[in-house]
Enzyme design. Structure first.
Site, mmCIF file in Angstrom:
data_model
loop_
_atom_site.group_PDB
_atom_site.id
_atom_site.type_symbol
_atom_site.label_atom_id
_atom_site.label_comp_id
_atom_site.label_asym_id
_atom_site.label_seq_id
_atom_site.Cartn_x
_atom_site.Cartn_y
_atom_site.Cartn_z
ATOM 1 N N ASP A 86 0.904 -1.140 0.000
ATOM 2 C CA ASP A 86 0.000 0.000 0.000
ATOM 3 C C ASP A 86 0.944 1.190 0.000
ATOM 4 O O ASP A 86 1.525 1.521 1.045
ATOM 5 C CB ASP A 86 -0.899 0.011 1.237
ATOM 6 C CG ASP A 86 -1.929 1.117 1.150
ATOM 7 O OD1 ASP A 86 -1.581 2.203 0.654
ATOM 8 O OD2 ASP A 86 -3.079 0.902 1.560
ATOM 9 N N HIS A 87 1.145 1.795 -1.162
ATOM 10 C CA HIS A 87 2.258 2.750 -1.237
ATOM 11 C C HIS A 87 2.037 3.975 -0.351
ATOM 12 O O HIS A 87 2.980 4.692 -0.040
ATOM 13 C CB HIS A 87 2.595 3.127 -2.685
ATOM 14 C CG HIS A 87 1.552 3.962 -3.336
ATOM 15 N ND1 HIS A 87 0.417 3.432 -3.890
ATOM 16 C CD2 HIS A 87 1.458 5.299 -3.514
ATOM 17 C CE1 HIS A 87 -0.327 4.401 -4.377
ATOM 18 N NE2 HIS A 87 0.278 5.541 -4.169
ATOM 19 N N HIS A 99 -5.959 2.588 1.012
ATOM 20 C CA HIS A 99 -5.159 3.712 1.495
ATOM 21 C C HIS A 99 -5.813 4.460 2.675
ATOM 22 O O HIS A 99 -5.172 4.701 3.693
ATOM 23 C CB HIS A 99 -4.897 4.714 0.362
ATOM 24 C CG HIS A 99 -4.384 4.075 -0.895
ATOM 25 N ND1 HIS A 99 -3.392 3.133 -0.892
ATOM 26 C CD2 HIS A 99 -4.735 4.228 -2.196
ATOM 27 C CE1 HIS A 99 -3.145 2.744 -2.125
ATOM 28 N NE2 HIS A 99 -3.950 3.391 -2.937
#
Ligand SMILES: NC(=O)c1ccc[n+]([C@@H]2O[C@H](COP(=O)([O-])OP(=O)(O)OC[C@H]3O[C@@H](n4cnc5c(N)ncnc54)[C@H](OP(=O)(O)O)[C@@H]3O)[C@@H](O)[C@H]2O)c1
Length: 479
Positions: A177-178, A240
């Site tokens: 999950d950047h 996110h």
């Protein structure tokens, strides 16, 4: 000086957009800092019949926006090898295994493997199963990296997880999950641990509400086909936004290690307050963008690869409540949308009147500005915290905390090589996030929305502001 790491990376989808835009530049940064040096190799796989030389030239091209050190780029590219590969063909995995073993020896990588799924999600399970059946795993470490989306509902995520865990244990799976790689999201946890006054302030006694906004100014651009299968609820909220809520709302972990942090995060996801269909209607707003006021920007329904009658949402706003002692009745307002006036990722922590007990001025809002990248900072009532007079919220001195802003992929890649799972999503967090989001999705799928309902370059439908006004609150960031 960085400690050198050793591994063979196998990138499924090595010719694709993600690999070229994110992975190769991130690996190159690690190369320049010595984290990757002599003992690594990268095998890019995809169906197209590229040669090693051609593949290397594409890798070098992907770095040109970041560096002009031609010798370093050339040397770096010599660690790259290409294997033409169809994910459904067993023989191709046998060839891949052979090449990986050869590179293990050639680069002395300690038989460590990073399998990176930079490929369409429908292939994740197939690839993992072939890694098992064709015996690619080694006696070094074997780490599987999965890009989003991880399923499109709880049921499909469970099915995917079951197929992955036939080959990889939960401890070997790194779900990206950047946002968890972003500098200010990581700093939030660090600051909470180091600043006891701030930590003490994070609860129902002092907080009026918390706002998480992930906005974009762009539309869907050339990703209409993907977006039609996703929508912003699945694309941004389930992953996110939920992970950011986890980082803000978790209790203080016993230690700054993966196990302790995930233990307290898990409690947050367990405490998501169940929604009834009526509560979905009251507490969640969806929207879809129309043209802008001048007509120069297209409506979503006019974008390429989008159904002209599409009911996919490009905007969501909602109120999330947690069933926990700490956060009882404190709304977490969340919002994400395309074609909003600016790209901005931010967490606004809005204090109530009792926060004066902590020495804060009335109406204080502390903002963690996550993006745009070069604007990352902490604001107190919109002013850089160092210039604000709210000395009782003592954040760290700038030089210690703001000296190195790593690109999210670079930071997460180091974590993968270190075997550090702090900034990755665990299955038990993910499944609760999906269960929560599924209720909203199901309710929305039962009713036809009146789309489009907001103009491009605006803050979304009016109902998104009314949602907060009903509680006597308002969005901190309003254009
Ligand atoms: N791009 C992004 O910014 C981004 C951001 C977040 C997550 N993701 C996720 O990352 C993954 C990759 O996205 P992407 O944008 O890089 O996609 P992409 O540009 O379409 O790349 C897909 C890759 O898969 C290969 N491929 C397709 N079918 C294959 C098959 N049957 N066997 C072997 N290889 C095959 C393609 O090469 P060939 O056609 O030559 O086979 C290509 O290398 C997706 O899961 C996506 O959701 C992407």
């Amino acid at each position: 000086m960085a400690t050198e790491k050793s591994a063979v990376f196998i990138i499924f989808g090595g010719s694709g957009d993600l690999a070229h835009r994110k992975l190769y530049p991130a690996m190159y940064s690690l190369y320049k800092t010595g984290v990757l040096k002599d003992h690594f190799a990268v095998i890019g796989t995809a169906r197209r019949p590229w040669s090693d030389d051609y593949y290397r030239s594409t890798v070098i091209d992907s770095l040109k926006d970041f560096d002009n050190d031609e010798k370093a780029m050339e040397d770096f590219s010599k660690h790259f090898f290409y294997q033409s590969h169809d994910v459904n063909d067993s023989d191709h995995y046998i060839a891949l295994k052979k090449l990986a073993s050869k590179l293990d020896d050639q680069f002395d990588t300690g038989h460590n493997r990073v399998y990176y799924m930079a490929i369409a999600p429908r292939f994740f399970g197939t690839v993992a199963e072939h890694i098992n059946s064709e015996g690619l795993k080694t006696d070094g470490y074997n780490r599987l990296v999965i890009e989003k989306p991880f399923g499109r509902s709880y049921d499909s995520a469970l099915e995917l997880n079951n197929s992955l865990t036939k080959t990889f244990s939960e401890s070997e799976i790194y779900r990206m999950d950047h946002y968890l790689g972003k500098y200010m999201v990581q700093q939030l946890t660090q600051i909470r641990l180091k600043n006891k006054q701030f930590e003490k302030s994070l609860n129902k006694k002092y907080i009026s509400n918390i706002q998480v906004t992930l906005s974009e100014s762009l539309g869907v651009e050339d990703r209409g086909g993907y977006y039609e299968t996703a929508g912003v609820l699945r694309d941004m909220v389930q992953n996110h936004i939920m992970q950011i809520i986890g980082a803000v709302a978790m209790d203080e972990p016993a230690k700054l290690d993966s196990e302790s942090i995930h233990e307290v995060k898990r409690d947050v996801f367990d405490s998501l307050q169940d929604l009834t269909p009526e509560e979905v209607d009251q507490n969640f707003v969806r929207g879809q963008y129309d043209e802008d006021i001048t007509g120069s920007k297209k409506a979503y329904r006019d974008e390429d690869n989008v159904d002209p009658k599409s009911n996919i949402e490009t905007f969501v706003a909602g109120k999330i409540l947690l069933d926990s002692e700490r956060w009882e009745n404190v709304p977490f307002y969340v919002r994400s949308g395309k074609r909003m006036p600016a790209k901005s990722s931010r967490i606004d922590i809005v204090y109530n009147d009792s926060a004066t007990e902590l020495g804060l001025n009335p109406n204080t809002t502390v903002t963690f500005l996550i993006e745009p990248e070069n604007g990352s900072s902490i604001l107190v009532n919109g002013i850089d915290y160092q210039e604000s007079n709210q000395s009782l919220i003592k954040f760290p001195e700038k030089p210690n905390y703001f000296d190195h802003e790593r690109e999210a992929y670079e930071s997460l890649m180091i974590d993968i090589l270190d075997g550090n799972k702090i900034h990755f999503t665990l299955w038990d967090e993910l499944q609760n996030a999906w269960k929560y989001v599924d209720v909203i999705r199901n309710q929305w799928d039962n009713e036809t929305p009146d789309f489009p309902n907001y103009m491009s370059n605006t803050m979304g439908p009016d109902a998104a502001s009314e949602l907060l006004e009903r509680d006597g609150n308002s969005w901190t960031w309003d254009d």
